[in-house]
Design an enzyme around this catalytic site. Structure first.
Site, mmCIF file in Angstrom:
data_model
loop_
_atom_site.group_PDB
_atom_site.id
_atom_site.type_symbol
_atom_site.label_atom_id
_atom_site.label_comp_id
_atom_site.label_asym_id
_atom_site.label_seq_id
_atom_site.Cartn_x
_atom_site.Cartn_y
_atom_site.Cartn_z
ATOM 1 N N SER A 248 0.858 -1.183 0.000
ATOM 2 C CA SER A 248 0.000 0.000 0.000
ATOM 3 C C SER A 248 0.898 1.238 0.000
ATOM 4 C CB SER A 248 -0.895 0.004 1.237
ATOM 5 O OG SER A 248 -0.105 0.271 2.376
ATOM 6 N N LYS A 249 0.261 2.388 -0.024
ATOM 7 C CA LYS A 249 1.000 3.662 -0.068
ATOM 8 C C LYS A 249 2.012 3.764 1.077
ATOM 9 C CE LYS A 249 -1.795 7.031 -2.417
ATOM 10 N NZ LYS A 249 -3.038 7.692 -2.176
ATOM 11 N N ARG A 250 1.595 3.255 2.209
ATOM 12 C CA ARG A 250 2.454 3.264 3.399
ATOM 13 C C ARG A 250 3.848 2.672 3.111
ATOM 14 N NH1 ARG A 250 2.478 -0.706 7.216
ATOM 15 N NH2 ARG A 250 0.903 -1.922 6.123
#
Ligand code: GLU
Length: 480
Positions: A248-250
């Protein structure tokens, strides 16, 4: 486009993105695997835009995907095919399946379907549509009632996917319900469209995400009922973050071209992406030619790959060290329109900073992990007057040091040949005369010329800045 049933020995692979957003890392890797396979086998790599969802698709998203592919230098053969534009052909195949009895009109209503779902829930079994219209005489159909077209899928036996990555995956046909191929508004469904397009485009190998594995079973049924050659499958694992969770973006999982803005080289990006799932011994670094020579879909791992931005950085640093200086300069220039301070730097480039940066590249190469590092490390070259000193630099420039630099400036003024070597000789000489270690001169000099305490060799800095600019900065530093 071919429409025959003959097995196709010439490899044709495709990338088939749905333009609902940008090209993400997973999509870029799928595209790369396909592209590499085509190159490795002397085949074709074609592009199909799966743009049938008119509400979620946009022209900007298509452009963003193409832009991402272009940046990664994954060039495709021919024009991209629009799936939406081929709806008539998809309907034609649905009609053909109807005509051969391999599909049927299903008049099940929403309430009837809801009742089936409820019954399944009550009996705690998984819900599968069993349409009475499969065996019912079409003449019993309610007049003018809406209908969908369903595949008359086999109920006995198994559908087997021989997958180059996942191995042999078996689906019991009794578990696969009769797939809708045409909706009641006459629009083709995803699985029908994919099969018809892949067949017509002569696709021999389908390399895509493992999330499409069940679709492969459904699609195989359509191929078989049409009497078409089933392509070879390779369903590649998902990409996870370095902590093992879904990417994910994280995790820094950005759109593919975001890495352009972060100063990554396409060759490094390809090198890194290919390692997300594919390996060749313990090798980490691959030129594109080596990839083309060695890439095999059978060597793609089944386990999810882990995205690791530090590894990407290390590979990028490798490719920066091993790139030609002119090439690096071109890449840096091409990057400028994409970064916030790019316009200002472009202006400075036009006013002469471009030549300075070009000359400074060899000195910066070993210390830069990304192209942004070049810009950061070289920004003193196009700094405006008066130069701003950071705290450490300012501290170095105390009274006695300024005096010393003033003295040095007088010597430098007389230097006939302004290049790194004579500059070094001159400054070493000066240090000796003053009874100082070289660092005692070089550090304040660096502060005065770059405004910081870190830079490549100070002699390179001076050579690239040029005599006038060096003396001007020294004048300013000694005057403050
Ligand atoms: N359009 C699908 C996607 O973006 C890919 C379909 C396929 O590769 O068959 O996930």
């Amino acid at each position: 486009m071919t429409q025959n049933n003959a097995p196709n020995d010439n490899v044709v692979v495709r990338f088939a993105p749905s333009p609902t957003g940008f090209l993400h890392i997973g999509g870029a890797r799928t595209a790369l695997f396909n592209w590499l396979y085509a190159k490795a086998k002397g085949g074709k790599f074609v592009l199909r835009i799966e743009d049938t969802d008119r509400e979620r698709n946009s022209a900007e998203a298509v452009e963003a995907i193409l832009d991402g592919l272009r940046w990664l230098e994954l060039n495709w053969d021919g024009d991209p095919v629009s799936q939406y534009n081929r709806a008539d052909r998809h309907r034609q195949v649905a009609d053909e399946l109807l005509a051969t009895g391999n599909a049927y009109r299903c008049y099940l209503t929403q309430p009837e379907l809801a009742a089936m779902r409820e019954a399944a829930e009550e009996e705690k079994r998984s819900f599968r549509v069993v349409s009475p219209w499969r065996d019912r005489d079409p003449s019993e159909a309610p007049e003018d009632a809406p209908f969908v077209i369903r595949l008359r899928a086999p109920k006995e036996g198994q559908t087997i996917i021989k997958d180059h990555v996942q191995g042999e995956v078996t689906y019991a046909n009794k578990d696969l319900d009769d797939l809708i191929i045409l909706r009641s508004d006459g629009s083709p469904t995803y699985n029908l469209a994919v099969v018809v397009d892949d067949h017509d485009m002569g696709v021999t190998h389908v390399i895509r995400g493992v999330d499409h594995l069940t679709n492969a079973a459904r699609q195989t049924q359509i191929y078989q009922l049409m009497g078409w050659q089933v392509p070879r499958w390779a369903h590649v694992p998902l990409i996870h973050g370095s902590d093992g969770a879904k990417l994910s973006k994280r995790h820094g999982a950005l759109r593919a071209e975001a890495y352009r803005e972060l100063g990554y080289l396409p060759v490094a990006m390809r090198n890194y992406l290919v390692r997300l799932g594919w390996s060749h011994g313990d090798d980490e670094v691959f030129s594109t030619d080596q990839l083309v020579e060695w890439f095999e879909i059978d060597a793609i791992n089944k386990a999810p790959a882990r995205f690791d931005i530090q590894k990407l950085e290390a590979i990028n640093a490798h490719w920066i060290r091993n790139s030609d200086d002119d090439e690096l300069f071109r890449r840096i220039e091409a990057l400028l329109p994409y970064i916030p301070e790019g316009q200002r730097i472009l202006k400075a480039f036009a006013a002469g900073a471009a030549d300075k940066l070009r000359a400074f590249i060899p000195a910066m190469k070993e210390r830069s992990k990304t192209l942004l590092d070049f810009l950061e490390g070289a920004k003193f070259l196009w700094a405006e007057h008066p130069l701003v000193y950071d705290d450490k630099a300012a501290k170095l420039l105390d009274g006695p040091t300024r005096e010393l630099l003033g003295k040095l400036a007088l010597n430098l003024q007389e230097l006939p040949d302004w290049a790194a070597e004579p500059l070094e000789a001159e400054i070493r000489d000066f240090a000796e005369t003053e009874g100082l270690k070289l660092g005692k001169i070089a550090q304040p000099l660096r502060a005065a010329l770059t405004g910081t305490t870190v830079s490549p060799s100070i002699f390179d800095v001076m050579a690239v800045l040029g005599k006038d600019e060096t003396l001007e900065r020294l004048k300013q530093a000694t005057a403050t």
